[in-house]
Every structure is written in C-alpha cells, then in structure tokens.
Design an enzyme around this catalytic site. Sequence first.
Site, short mmCIF file in Angstrom:
data_model
loop_
_atom_site.label_atom_id
_atom_site.label_comp_id
_atom_site.label_asym_id
_atom_site.label_seq_id
_atom_site.Cartn_x
_atom_site.Cartn_y
_atom_site.Cartn_z
N LYS A 159 0.85 -1.19 0.00
CA LYS A 159 0.00 0.00 0.00
C LYS A 159 0.89 1.24 0.00
O LYS A 159 1.78 1.36 0.84
CB LYS A 159 -0.94 -0.01 1.20
CG LYS A 159 -2.07 -1.04 1.08
CD LYS A 159 -3.06 -0.91 2.21
CE LYS A 159 -4.27 -1.81 1.98
NZ LYS A 159 -5.15 -1.33 0.90
N LYS A 268 -14.08 -7.42 -5.15
CA LYS A 268 -14.31 -7.62 -3.72
C LYS A 268 -15.80 -7.90 -3.53
O LYS A 268 -16.62 -6.98 -3.61
CB LYS A 268 -13.89 -6.39 -2.93
CG LYS A 268 -12.39 -6.11 -3.03
CD LYS A 268 -12.01 -4.82 -2.33
CE LYS A 268 -10.49 -4.61 -2.40
NZ LYS A 268 -10.08 -3.31 -1.84
#
Length: 357
Positions: A159, A268
């Site tokens: 990230k 997702k």
Amino acid sequence: MSLNCQVKKHTLNFKFDAGTSRGVLKTHTVHYILLAADKEYSTFGIGECAPLKGLSIDDRPGLEEKLEEVCTQISKKDTIDACEEIFSGLHEWPSIRFALETALLDLKQGGTRQLFKSDFTSGSQGIPINGLIWMGDFNFMEKQLWEKLEQGFRCIKIKVGAIDFDKECKLLEKIRKTFSPEQIEIRLDANGAFTEADAEHKLKELAGFTIHSIEQPVKAGQPELMRYLCSLNLIPVALDEELIGAYTTEASKLQLLQNIQPQYIILKPTLVGGFQHCREWIMAADTTGAGWWLTSALESNVGLNAIAQFTYTLNSPMPQGLGTGKLYHNNIESPLVIQSGSLYYDPAQNWNFNPLL
C-alpha cells in the site's frame, strides 16, 4: 414451517494500526446473518455483512435497520429458494446482499461452511495469495516486507500513498536490488492517493521498479483521467474502488470497462454485491481483455472463507488477495491456514462460533 433468521454484531480488533491512504483502522464492525430451519439453530448457514467505513456504498445510516428488515422477511419464508426475491432486491446494499447469498448457500449445503466443495475444501489444494504490506513508517513497512518473504510469499502487495513518496521508492529499490521480477512480483495499491497533478510523474518513477500493477492510482469518479493513465501503460492499472456503486447490470459493467480500458480489475464481493456480480464483472473483463483477481476486504474468517471457496472455482492462475485472515485479535476461529504464500482449508480444524452464539 418458516425459516429462522437473526443478526449478530461483532467488533473485530486489529492486531496493529492498519494504515491506508484513507486513515488508520483500529477496529472493524461486522454483522453476521444466521439462517436456520429450526429455532435452536442446531444447523445454520452464516454470512458476513462487513461494509468498509468511508468506502462501501452501504456504509450509511439504516444498515442495521435494513438487516433486521431482511431477517423479518426471511422469517416469513418456508424455503431457501423462496428467499431469492429478497436477495434480488438488495442491489443498493451490496454487503447485505453478499452476506445473505453466503448464508443461503451455506444452509443449502447443510451448514458445513463448505459452500463450494472442491479440492480446496478437501485440503488437497491451496490458493496462491499476495502478501500484504500495510502503510506505516519506513521501518514498519520494511519489517513487514522481510517477514512476508521469510514466510514464502512470492507476490507482494504494498500500500502506497501514506508516507513520503521518496521513501516508498527507496523501499521498492531495496526489493529490486535483492530480488528480480522473476523472483518477486510487486503489486501496488494507492487507494486513490495520487492526484491529477502528480499521478503521471509518480507512475513514471514507479515503472523503474518493474511493477506488476497498481490499484486505483487516483480517486474513483474521474473516468477520463483514469482512462488516460491506463492508456499510458507505464504500469498496468487495476480498477478497485472504481467498481463500487451503481453498476448493477451487465451492460453498465461492460460500459465502464469499455470507457476506461483498464489492464486489470479487482473484485471484492462485499463491495460489489456478491458472487453473481463478480461473475458479471469477469464476463465484462473477458470481453474487453482486462485481467482480474479477487480480494477480501477486511472481512473476518467467515467472509474470507466464502470468498476463497468461490475464488478457487474460477481457476485463476494469478495470486489472489486473500491474506487478511490474521489481522484480528478476536477473529472467528476457522480451518483457514496460510502456508508458503498460499491459503489452505484444513478440514481437520474446526470452526468456533462460541463468541457469537
């Protein structure tokens, strides 16, 4: 005889401060839908509703009331199949839709938590996954990196966007001085942290480290900018948050991908509304030539288990984003285990729902 339904609320506590470009997470509140054919819940199906704060379209007032409404509707039904109309009416509540879809599948399979029986649920095959590096200061991120490599991961997802960009590049430089692209695949996730002013420059800088892909370099809702960044092909771009919203039909999904032309999409189930919508996104991606993989979204082991079992049925050779099972102090104990960079289901281990029942 009618079905029985109840909702259980559970607050998950992170083992560390989970940093993203949208802030630091310490807890994550989820709701479980439990379905049973008897009032004692001797056999039950379970699904997890876990919208992400500030991201999911159903992270809004009225979620708990909607869950109770769904439960009331289910309690008036006599069969699992009769619940289909309830499930179909939840497009504006994707996390509830995913939870109900999972609970219905589980109950239909006898409440065994084996929604899609396969070589994965038998324990004979695993799913390659990426090792996730959370945002933090440089030392924290570097420590995570070496831990993941020691654990056998060969695909690392980092990230980016929270600390100084030069420091993030320094970390990537360290990796590439030690490991070639053939040895370690690097994926980046910006969570929309780059701006129109700096996105192209940052992608050019990052391209020097042979990056597999970067998720959502700029915030969702800027289709022309995203299309431009994809067209540069400096680093393959993967859409993530861009898929969240009103894309409830196959045509609308295809239109989005035809407009932006991304190299990849990230699916997702909690955020896009379950397995049926994932299948439609995959069909749209295949039509436009985009690659895809699935990722969990900070669910507990209940949601992660459902996503992993579904993912295995899709036969994707790519590492998936299913490494979130060790995030919480008080996760639901499950047969899911991570070994040498892959997720496995160990049928010799048991589920423990005592914290909920």
